[in-house]
Design an enzyme around this catalytic site. Structure first.
Site, short mmCIF file in Angstrom:
data_model
loop_
_atom_site.label_atom_id
_atom_site.label_comp_id
_atom_site.label_asym_id
_atom_site.label_seq_id
_atom_site.Cartn_x
_atom_site.Cartn_y
_atom_site.Cartn_z
N LEU A 10 48.86 12.57 3.56
CA LEU A 10 47.57 12.22 4.15
C LEU A 10 46.67 11.57 3.09
O LEU A 10 46.38 12.17 2.06
CB LEU A 10 46.89 13.46 4.73
CG LEU A 10 47.72 14.28 5.72
CD1 LEU A 10 46.83 15.27 6.46
CD2 LEU A 10 48.45 13.38 6.72
N ALA A 11 46.24 10.37 3.38
CA ALA A 11 45.43 9.64 2.40
C ALA A 11 44.45 8.71 3.10
O ALA A 11 44.17 7.62 2.64
CB ALA A 11 46.34 8.85 1.47
N ARG A 17 32.54 11.44 -2.19
CA ARG A 17 31.95 12.06 -3.38
C ARG A 17 32.45 11.47 -4.69
O ARG A 17 31.91 11.75 -5.76
CB ARG A 17 32.18 13.58 -3.36
CG ARG A 17 31.21 14.30 -2.45
CD ARG A 17 31.58 15.76 -2.30
NE ARG A 17 32.76 15.94 -1.45
CZ ARG A 17 33.41 17.10 -1.32
NH1 ARG A 17 33.02 18.16 -2.01
NH2 ARG A 17 34.45 17.19 -0.52
N GLY A 82 40.56 14.53 11.60
CA GLY A 82 41.08 15.79 11.08
C GLY A 82 42.51 15.68 10.60
O GLY A 82 43.24 14.75 10.96
N ARG A 337 49.34 -7.54 -29.59
CA ARG A 337 49.12 -7.97 -28.21
C ARG A 337 50.46 -8.22 -27.53
O ARG A 337 51.51 -8.20 -28.18
CB ARG A 337 48.19 -9.17 -28.20
CG ARG A 337 46.75 -8.75 -28.62
CD ARG A 337 45.87 -9.93 -28.88
NE ARG A 337 45.83 -10.83 -27.73
CZ ARG A 337 45.55 -12.12 -27.81
NH1 ARG A 337 45.30 -12.68 -28.98
NH2 ARG A 337 45.53 -12.86 -26.72
N ASN A 390 47.50 -21.71 -32.97
CA ASN A 390 48.48 -21.93 -31.90
C ASN A 390 47.91 -22.62 -30.68
O ASN A 390 48.63 -22.95 -29.76
CB ASN A 390 49.09 -20.58 -31.48
CG ASN A 390 48.04 -19.60 -30.99
OD1 ASN A 390 46.91 -19.61 -31.48
ND2 ASN A 390 48.40 -18.76 -30.06
C1 UD1 Z 1 42.07 21.16 3.80
C2 UD1 Z 1 42.61 22.29 4.68
C3 UD1 Z 1 42.29 23.62 4.02
C4 UD1 Z 1 42.88 23.65 2.62
C5 UD1 Z 1 42.37 22.49 1.80
C6 UD1 Z 1 43.07 22.44 0.49
C7 UD1 Z 1 42.54 21.59 7.00
C8 UD1 Z 1 41.83 21.66 8.27
N1 UD1 Z 1 42.00 22.22 5.96
O1 UD1 Z 1 40.66 21.26 3.81
O2 UD1 Z 1 42.81 24.68 4.77
O3 UD1 Z 1 42.55 24.90 1.96
O4 UD1 Z 1 42.60 21.26 2.50
O5 UD1 Z 1 42.53 21.42 -0.30
O6 UD1 Z 1 43.60 20.99 6.93
N2 UD1 Z 1 42.73 13.42 5.85
C9 UD1 Z 1 43.21 12.36 6.58
N3 UD1 Z 1 42.78 12.16 7.84
C10 UD1 Z 1 41.89 13.01 8.43
C11 UD1 Z 1 41.42 14.09 7.70
C12 UD1 Z 1 41.86 14.29 6.42
O7 UD1 Z 1 44.02 11.57 6.07
O8 UD1 Z 1 41.56 12.77 9.59
C13 UD1 Z 1 43.19 13.61 4.47
C14 UD1 Z 1 42.06 13.47 3.48
O9 UD1 Z 1 41.95 12.15 3.04
C15 UD1 Z 1 42.48 14.42 2.38
C16 UD1 Z 1 43.28 15.49 3.10
O10 UD1 Z 1 43.67 14.94 4.33
O11 UD1 Z 1 43.34 13.78 1.45
C17 UD1 Z 1 42.51 16.80 3.29
O12 UD1 Z 1 41.43 16.58 4.16
P1 UD1 Z 1 40.03 17.29 3.97
O13 UD1 Z 1 39.16 16.92 5.09
O14 UD1 Z 1 39.51 17.03 2.61
O15 UD1 Z 1 40.43 18.82 4.11
P2 UD1 Z 1 39.71 20.02 3.42
O16 UD1 Z 1 38.40 20.26 4.05
O17 UD1 Z 1 39.73 19.84 1.96
#
Ligand code: UD1
Ligand code: CA
Length: 479
Positions: A10-11, A17, A82, A337, A390
């Site tokens: 997931l990225a 921040r 999410g 270089r 050069n």
């Molecule tokens: C999440 C977990 C939490 C865990 C924590 C660890 C959930 C609901 N919560 O919380 O239990 O302890 O990580 O760090 O999973 N992302 C997407 N698409 C989305 C939402 C998120 O790609 O729609 C990616 C974000 O870019 C990120 C990762 O998923 O890399 C985590 O998402 P984030 O919303 O930061 O979850 P946390 O609140 O940190």
């Protein structure tokens, strides 16, 4: 039985921040982007597919993936609804996925391949529907808590903001990394709701849903909780970097590398250092740098994509895409270089810059020189202040210096030009024509002397007095 495996990373988040124009997962920690580290560790399970969910700055992330992990595929998540939603999009884009699905976050670069492998092994061996990687931490603030029953069975995950006081006291947290059976995942993702404080589809809810549907769910607790650390801001980025530095340095020291000061020694995850190398304080080894045994690097030296041969010494210097031969000596204060290639026992000394230059075995440029687009033969001696000119403002040309040649101090070799084997160039020459082997090339104004010029033009000065003393003339006091 080892089933087919794939990874979903997931990225899609921007990482507000980070206060950056660059998406969070592209920020770098010791030689790899955050997502690059994750993709690397995920390889431990030999995934059939590596699917990265991209969203914010998707073009930048895709371009980066093409560069560092061309085998990875991406799916686009338009709105970040999410973690559960993100995984659903990936599963929908690849309906053929089966076996074990590993889900990991692109912003958690410290996860070890061994932990990922263990998670997947335990998951498959136990025939679980869902297995979550957890850690026991001192400060679980903001993280999902793992709720277990009295027998220690995993029941569910509750997010910090949805937890009651009793749940908030739990110190076992969800790392965000899951191993799931593809079928179970697909079925349970379809049942996710947004009935939580954030109104998001939480991937974490699949633990409870799968259990309720009759699947076994489990957890693997990592020994080292730092593995689960994610990155939300630049302070955390620095923390991650420091932790990875400690890991890399400890491993290298255990393998036989001496580090005078590990705290100021920064070695990329991609660099290689052989046993019996000595690293002085303030060394950075970046990218594909590789240092062979017996070499001594530093203090205060940065090498990028540079190969250092056995027993070479590099002191207070900077090198990029260069090759430093066995037993060669570089520095202090040298700048190599790109495409500088030093053969064995060559010597590049103080304030010497090289670029696209081949320096032969045992050749020396000990002080204050520029060697660009040049070939220097074995055992040649490049005097202080020598410059290969050069560049004519439009094009670059090569200078060839033969074996055993001797270039006198402060000479300018105007390329294209060649100095033959064993030839000499007189100090202060501007050489525009080739010098044949064994010849002396001199190109400078002849010296003339204006007799007693000082006495005539600068009478009474310290120079005049000194000159008179030297000539033993009367009337000049020793004071
Ligand atoms: C999440 C977990 C939490 C865990 C924590 C660890 C959930 C609901 N919560 O919380 O239990 O302890 O990580 O760090 O999973 N992302 C997407 N698409 C989305 C939402 C998120 O790609 O729609 C990616 C974000 O870019 C990120 C990762 O998923 O890399 C985590 O998402 P984030 O919303 O930061 O979850 P946390 O609140 O940190
Ligand atoms: Ca997060």
């Amino acid at each position: 039985m080892s089933s087919e495996r794939s990874a979903i990373i997931l990225a899609a988040g921007l990482g507000t921040r980070m206060k950056s124009t660059k998406p969070k997962v592209l920020h770098e920690v010791l030689g790899r982007s955050l997502v690059g580290h994750v993709l690397r560790s995920v390889r431990a399970i030999r995934p059939e597919r590596q699917i990265v969910v991209v969203g914010a700055a998707a073009d930048q992330v895709r371009a980066h993936l093409a560069e560092v992990a061309p085998e990875a595929e991406s799916v686009f998540q338009d709105q970040q609804l999410g973690t559960g939603h993100a995984v659903s999009i990936a599963m929908a884009a690849y309906p053929e996925l089966k076996g074990t699905i590993l889900v990991a976050f692109g912003d958690a670069p410290l996860l070890r391949s061994s932990s990922i492998a263990e998670l997947v092994e335990v998951h498959e061996k136990k025939g679980n529907g869902v297995t979550v990687l957890t850690a026991v931490v001192d400060d679980p603030h903001g993280l999902g808590r793992i709720v277990r029953d009295n027998e220690g069975n995993v029941l569910r995950n509750v997010e910090h903001r949805d937890a009651d006081p009793e749940e908030l006291a739990i110190r076992e947290i969800n790392s965000g990394t899951f191993a799931c059976d593809a079928e179970v995942l697909r079925t349970q993702l379809a049942r996710l709701s947004t009935a939580n404080d954030q109104g998001e589809y939480y991937l974490t809810d699949i633990i409870e849903l799968a259990r309720e549907a009759g699947h076994t769910v489990g957890a693997v607790v990592v020994d080292d909780p730092t593995e689960t650390l994610g990155c939300n801001d630049r302070a955390q980025l620095a923390d991650l970097r420091r932790i990875l530095q400690g890991r890399i340095n400890t491993e290298l020291m255990k393998s036989g590398v001496t580090m005078d000061d590990p705290a100021t020694t920064w070695i990329d995850a991609t660099a290689k250092v052989a046993p019996d190398v000595t690293l002085r304080p303030g060394v950075q080894l970046k990218g594909a740098t590789a240092v062979d045994s017996g070499a001594e690097i530093g203090p205060d030296t940065t090498l990028t994509d540079t190969i250092v041969g056995a027993d070479a010494v590099v002191v207070r210097s900077h090198a990029d895409q260069s090759h430093i031969g066995e037993g060669a000596h570089v520095g202090p204060f040298a700048h190599l270089r790109p495409a500088s290639k030093l053969a064995e026992k060559a010597k590049i000394g103080a304030f010497v810059e090289t670029k696209n230059a081949e320096i032969g075995a045992g050749a020396k440029a000990n002080h204050l020189a520029y060697l660009g687009d040049a070939t220097v033969g074995a055992d040649a001696n490049i005097g202080c202040g020598v410059i290969t000119a050069n560049y004519d403002g439009v094009k670059k040309y090569r200078t060839e210096i033969g074996e055993g040649a001797f270039i006198g101090c402060d000479s300018t070799l105007v390329a294209p030009v060649s100095i033959g084997d064993g030839a000499y160039v007189g100090a202060g020459s501007t050489i525009v024509k080739d010098v044949e082997p064994g010849d002396l090339g001199v190109a400078r104004a002849r010296q003339t002397a204006l007799t007693d010029w000082v006495a005539k033009k600068r009478p009474g000065t310290v120079s005049d007095k000194a000159a008179r003393r030297a000539k033993g003339e009367a009337g000049v006091s020793e004071a």
